[in-house]
Design an enzyme around this catalytic site. Structure first.
Site, PDB file in Angstrom:
ATOM      1  CE1 TYR A 160       5.035  86.506 -63.989  1.00  0.00           C
ATOM      2  CE2 TYR A 160       4.694  87.845 -65.952  1.00  0.00           C
ATOM      3  CZ  TYR A 160       4.299  87.453 -64.689  1.00  0.00           C
ATOM      4  OH  TYR A 160       3.178  87.996 -64.120  1.00  0.00           O
ATOM      5  CG  ASN A 185       7.390  89.872 -68.826  1.00  0.00           C
ATOM      6  OD1 ASN A 185       7.990  88.803 -68.640  1.00  0.00           O
ATOM      7  ND2 ASN A 185       6.986  90.280 -70.035  1.00  0.00           N
ATOM      8  CB  SER A 202      11.238  85.163 -74.210  1.00  0.00           C
ATOM      9  OG  SER A 202      11.388  85.675 -72.893  1.00  0.00           O
ATOM     10  N   PRO A 203      13.212  87.886 -74.227  1.00  0.00           N
ATOM     11  CG  PRO A 203      12.862  90.067 -73.435  1.00  0.00           C
ATOM     12  CD  PRO A 203      12.152  88.900 -74.086  1.00  0.00           C
ATOM     13  CG  ASN A 204      12.312  88.244 -69.754  1.00  0.00           C
ATOM     14  OD1 ASN A 204      13.026  89.226 -69.614  1.00  0.00           O
ATOM     15  ND2 ASN A 204      11.020  88.339 -70.039  1.00  0.00           N
ATOM     16  CB  THR A 205      15.088  82.213 -71.735  1.00  0.00           C
ATOM     17  OG1 THR A 205      13.871  82.024 -71.007  1.00  0.00           O
ATOM     18  CG2 THR A 205      15.887  80.920 -71.708  1.00  0.00           C
ATOM     19  CE  LYS A 218       5.157  86.601 -78.871  1.00  0.00           C
ATOM     20  NZ  LYS A 218       4.225  86.426 -77.740  1.00  0.00           N
ATOM     21  CG  PHE A 256      10.193  80.589 -70.994  1.00  0.00           C
ATOM     22  CD1 PHE A 256       9.389  81.595 -71.509  1.00  0.00           C
ATOM     23  CD2 PHE A 256      11.085  79.959 -71.855  1.00  0.00           C
ATOM     24  CE1 PHE A 256       9.463  81.976 -72.846  1.00  0.00           C
ATOM     25  CE2 PHE A 256      11.171  80.318 -73.201  1.00  0.00           C
ATOM     26  CZ  PHE A 256      10.358  81.341 -73.688  1.00  0.00           C
ATOM     27  CG  ASN A 296       8.459  87.843 -77.147  1.00  0.00           C
ATOM     28  OD1 ASN A 296       8.104  88.339 -76.073  1.00  0.00           O
ATOM     29  ND2 ASN A 296       8.709  86.548 -77.284  1.00  0.00           N
TER      30      ASN A 296
END
Length: 390
Positions: free
Chosen positions: A142, A140, A206-209, A246, A144, A277
């Protein structure tokens, strides 16, 4: 005509009977029915649509209520909170706090909502969720996607106002993508949710921000936690929610040691860790078509890396900081390994997506069997007693 009418009546009765059987099977948590009929149908849709359908079903109580009674062996106490069992659902499933009650009813010991950002934001462009079915994994990105503090807070406040709700709620906090004050974003979250959350999680992994994971670096982490621990301690009232951090599974050994050293500072000491995570690593053994997609990988391939990190951080912190273990929990055995590695509580996500609500009961039953087989009276006795990954 009489024959045609008879045929219509027969078809009507059969379809009605099938509908009733399907509804009862879903409501009663029939694992074979979910595996053979419900999930193959749902998985014909794109992953984000499937996720939203599952969330809506939980929100409106359409997935039934667990009939399984948690045995005494699964009852545990962490941060002065009583858990009927140690199995919760990880942040990312109920991002907006919409289905807290429904998720508790299927037998989960606690629900962690979020990540929640101060202001609403849409997250990354779609498509942003991908199944890796051959690997029992999901990628994913996403980013955030959040309805913001105010909306989620109002939902949780309503849940808390109900006399019959006794569940445990965690709130996972994130920062807005374009924020120029990340520390301030987390402080806002602590102040906003301090009176409705049983615990709070600072998500810097999170790797997505973009740039978020750099807050795990020693100096930045010290700066961050100094401000956040102080903000939590300044909350009004005698009861302060535990503050958790986390972590990413991709930390080097040196980074793990650095984090442990920061946590020894009283100004930076959190009450717990969530490990872990999603990962940005892609093992050569992965077989699915979507393996090249960017984002965080969860599910079966994350099981061993997350358990290794639990084991490392438990040892580095000398077992003084409770850990929520998450990553690739598909069975009671997976859950038990994480507990023996040092986790006091555990969370699932991807196995829920692939196997549905009945998986919750299966994991709890199998975990109870593992505890009794090894002579442990309860979960707490098994925590950190030695991982036996093979």
């Amino acid at each position: 005509m009489p024959a045609l009418n008879k045929l219509k009546s027969t078809l009507l009765v059969c379809s009605g009977g099938l509908s009733v059987f399907s509804a009862l099977s879903i409501y009663n948590g029939s694992e074979p029915f979910h595996e053979k009929f419900v999930l193959p149908l749902v998985h014909k849709l794109d992953p984000e649509t499937s996720h939203n359908i599952a969330l809506t079903a939980a929100k409106f109580g359409l997935i039934g209520q667990s009939k399984f009674k948690d045995p005494d062996s699964l009852r545990t106490k962490v941060w002065q909170l009583n858990f009927s069992n140690p199995l919760g659902i990880a942040a990312g499933f109920d991002k907006q706090g919409e289905a807290v009650e429904g998720l508790h009813k299927i037998g989960l010991g606690f629900v962690e909502v979020g990540s929640v950002t101060p202001f609403p934001q849409p997250g990354n462009d779609k498509p942003r969720v991908f199944r890796l079915e051959k690997d029992e994994a999901i990628i994913n990105r996403y980013g955030f996607n959040s309805e913001g503090h105010d909306v989620v807070y109002d939902r949780l406040k309503k849940v808390r106002s109900r006399d019959d709700f006794k569940g445990v709620i965690g709130v996972n906090l994130g920062k807005n993508r374009l924020s120029d004050d990340p520390v301030g974003d987390y402080v806002k979250g602590i102040k906003k949710f301090g009176d409705v959350a049983d615990y709070l999680v600072i998500n810097i992994s999170s790797p997505n921000t973009p740039g978020l994971r750099t807050w795990q670096k020693k100096q930045q982490l010290r700066e961050l936690l100094t401000g956040l621990v102080a903000a939590r301690d300044e909350l009004p009232g005698p009861k302060k929610p535990p503050l958790l951090l986390k972590l990413a599974p991709d930390l080097t050994q040196e980074e793990r040691k650095d984090i442990a050293s920061v946590l020894q500072d009283k100004k930076c000491t959190v009450d717990g860790l969530v490990i872990s995570n999603t990962t940005v690593e892609r093992l050569p053994s992965l077989q699915s078509e979507n393996v090249g997609e960017e984002g965080g990988l969860s599910g079966r391939p994350l099981s061993e890396p997350s358990t290794r990190l639990i084991e490392d951080m438990y040892k580095l912190t000398k077992g003084q900081i409770p850990i929520i273990g998450v990553g690739g929990i598909f069975s009671g055995r997976d859950a038990y390994e994480k507990i023996r590695a040092g986790a006091s509580l555990i969370q699932l996500y991807t196995s829920f997506i692939y196997h549905g609500p009945p998986r919750v009961t299966r994991i709890k039953k199998e975990l109870d069997e593992h505890l009794r087989s090894d002579g442990f009276l309860n979960v707490a006795e098994a925590v950190g007693k030695g991982n036996y990954l093979k």
